[in-house]
Scaffold this motif. Sequence first.
Motif, PDB file in Angstrom:
ATOM      1  N   PHE A  30       0.868  -1.176   0.000  1.00 46.44           N
ATOM      2  CA  PHE A  30       0.000   0.000   0.000  1.00 46.44           C
ATOM      3  C   PHE A  30       0.901   1.221   0.000  1.00 46.44           C
ATOM      4  O   PHE A  30       1.701   1.390   0.924  1.00 46.44           O
ATOM      5  CB  PHE A  30      -0.897   0.004   1.240  1.00 46.44           C
ATOM      6  CG  PHE A  30      -1.779  -1.203   1.333  1.00 46.44           C
ATOM      7  CD1 PHE A  30      -3.053  -1.188   0.793  1.00 46.44           C
ATOM      8  CD2 PHE A  30      -1.329  -2.366   1.949  1.00 46.44           C
ATOM      9  CE1 PHE A  30      -3.867  -2.307   0.871  1.00 46.44           C
ATOM     10  CE2 PHE A  30      -2.136  -3.485   2.046  1.00 46.44           C
ATOM     11  CZ  PHE A  30      -3.403  -3.461   1.498  1.00 46.44           C
ATOM     12  N   LEU A  31       0.788   2.045  -1.019  1.00 52.21           N
ATOM     13  CA  LEU A  31       1.702   3.162  -1.190  1.00 52.21           C
ATOM     14  C   LEU A  31       0.927   4.474  -1.246  1.00 52.21           C
ATOM     15  O   LEU A  31       0.142   4.706  -2.162  1.00 52.21           O
ATOM     16  CB  LEU A  31       2.521   2.960  -2.470  1.00 52.21           C
ATOM     17  CG  LEU A  31       3.570   3.992  -2.826  1.00 52.21           C
ATOM     18  CD1 LEU A  31       4.554   4.213  -1.678  1.00 52.21           C
ATOM     19  CD2 LEU A  31       4.301   3.574  -4.089  1.00 52.21           C
ATOM     20  N   LEU A  47       2.850   3.764 -11.569  1.00 49.17           N
ATOM     21  CA  LEU A  47       2.305   3.129 -10.365  1.00 49.17           C
ATOM     22  C   LEU A  47       0.793   2.969 -10.448  1.00 49.17           C
ATOM     23  O   LEU A  47       0.249   1.950 -10.014  1.00 49.17           O
ATOM     24  CB  LEU A  47       2.711   3.922  -9.129  1.00 49.17           C
ATOM     25  CG  LEU A  47       4.197   3.830  -8.782  1.00 49.17           C
ATOM     26  CD1 LEU A  47       4.584   4.866  -7.733  1.00 49.17           C
ATOM     27  CD2 LEU A  47       4.555   2.425  -8.311  1.00 49.17           C
ATOM     28  N   LEU A  48       0.094   3.949 -11.009  1.00 47.56           N
ATOM     29  CA  LEU A  48      -1.355   3.822 -11.197  1.00 47.56           C
ATOM     30  C   LEU A  48      -1.675   2.652 -12.127  1.00 47.56           C
ATOM     31  O   LEU A  48      -2.615   1.889 -11.882  1.00 47.56           O
ATOM     32  CB  LEU A  48      -1.945   5.114 -11.748  1.00 47.56           C
ATOM     33  CG  LEU A  48      -2.054   6.270 -10.765  1.00 47.56           C
ATOM     34  CD1 LEU A  48      -2.389   7.570 -11.487  1.00 47.56           C
ATOM     35  CD2 LEU A  48      -3.085   5.966  -9.672  1.00 47.56           C
ATOM     36  N   GLU A  53      -3.707  -3.071 -12.512  1.00 43.41           N
ATOM     37  CA  GLU A  53      -3.492  -4.394 -13.092  1.00 43.41           C
ATOM     38  C   GLU A  53      -3.406  -5.532 -12.079  1.00 43.41           C
ATOM     39  O   GLU A  53      -3.812  -6.652 -12.372  1.00 43.41           O
ATOM     40  CB  GLU A  53      -2.196  -4.352 -13.918  1.00 43.41           C
ATOM     41  CG  GLU A  53      -1.896  -5.638 -14.647  1.00 43.41           C
ATOM     42  CD  GLU A  53      -0.600  -5.562 -15.445  1.00 43.41           C
ATOM     43  OE1 GLU A  53       0.008  -6.629 -15.640  1.00 43.41           O
ATOM     44  OE2 GLU A  53      -0.198  -4.456 -15.847  1.00 43.41           O
ATOM     45  N   VAL A  54      -2.864  -5.242 -10.883  1.00 40.13           N
ATOM     46  CA  VAL A  54      -2.606  -6.331  -9.940  1.00 40.13           C
ATOM     47  C   VAL A  54      -3.400  -6.138  -8.639  1.00 40.13           C
ATOM     48  O   VAL A  54      -3.650  -5.014  -8.219  1.00 40.13           O
ATOM     49  CB  VAL A  54      -1.093  -6.444  -9.620  1.00 40.13           C
ATOM     50  CG1 VAL A  54      -0.293  -6.740 -10.890  1.00 40.13           C
ATOM     51  CG2 VAL A  54      -0.576  -5.198  -8.941  1.00 40.13           C
ATOM     52  N   TYR A  59      -2.321   2.172  -4.624  1.00 41.46           N
ATOM     53  CA  TYR A  59      -1.495   3.376  -4.743  1.00 41.46           C
ATOM     54  C   TYR A  59      -2.390   4.608  -4.709  1.00 41.46           C
ATOM     55  O   TYR A  59      -3.399   4.667  -5.415  1.00 41.46           O
ATOM     56  CB  TYR A  59      -0.710   3.333  -6.057  1.00 41.46           C
ATOM     57  CG  TYR A  59       0.071   4.590  -6.348  1.00 41.46           C
ATOM     58  CD1 TYR A  59       1.131   4.991  -5.541  1.00 41.46           C
ATOM     59  CD2 TYR A  59      -0.245   5.386  -7.446  1.00 41.46           C
ATOM     60  CE1 TYR A  59       1.859   6.144  -5.809  1.00 41.46           C
ATOM     61  CE2 TYR A  59       0.482   6.536  -7.729  1.00 41.46           C
ATOM     62  CZ  TYR A  59       1.522   6.912  -6.906  1.00 41.46           C
ATOM     63  OH  TYR A  59       2.232   8.049  -7.170  1.00 41.46           O
ATOM     64  N   ALA A  60      -2.011   5.570  -3.891  1.00 42.70           N
ATOM     65  CA  ALA A  60      -2.747   6.823  -3.804  1.00 42.70           C
ATOM     66  C   ALA A  60      -1.762   7.991  -3.769  1.00 42.70           C
ATOM     67  O   ALA A  60      -1.066   8.180  -2.776  1.00 42.70           O
ATOM     68  CB  ALA A  60      -3.636   6.843  -2.565  1.00 42.70           C
ATOM     69  N   PRO A  61      -1.702   8.774  -4.846  1.00 45.81           N
ATOM     70  CA  PRO A  61      -0.893   9.992  -4.823  1.00 45.81           C
ATOM     71  C   PRO A  61      -1.729  11.141  -4.258  1.00 45.81           C
ATOM     72  O   PRO A  61      -2.937  11.215  -4.489  1.00 45.81           O
ATOM     73  CB  PRO A  61      -0.565  10.214  -6.301  1.00 45.81           C
ATOM     74  CG  PRO A  61      -1.713   9.590  -7.037  1.00 45.81           C
ATOM     75  CD  PRO A  61      -2.206   8.454  -6.170  1.00 45.81           C
TER      76      PRO A  61
END
Length: 140
Positions: A30-31, A47-48, A53-54, A59-61
């Motif tokens: 979790f990023l 990263l998005l 895809e997986v 990921y949350a910017p």
Amino acid sequence: MTGVAPFVSYVRTLHRSWKEGTFKGEHKLFLLNGASHSWEFGYCDELLKFAEEVPWLKYAPTVSRPWDDANWKGEMGRVDDVMRKYSDLWELDGTNSVAYLCGHPDMIENGKGMLKRIGFTKEHLKEEVYWIPAKEHATT
């Protein structure tokens, strides 16, 4: 860019292993990635794409100065301000996660405080401070 680069390398390696069938997604990443402006995210699109895809990557910017960044439509706020939201959303706590905080010393201290309140212990908190703040000297 250097702050998130090790995580990008890790995601790329896991993704390759995922495609080869040697990584089954037995652990998740979790990023939460913060920047002042969206143009400072060097790996955001990549990263998005991986996160779409997986199943093992979220990921949350987040942008802390949206008033300077009219085109940004994503999450807004400092990382330590939105950390609780994403910890709750992703169901992360001290019983199922290890947090790795890296960056600005104030963000790390604020983030550790928030994470401790939801059950993270010292053993579940890792940190990398980008610099040590200078001590203020009292003048007489």
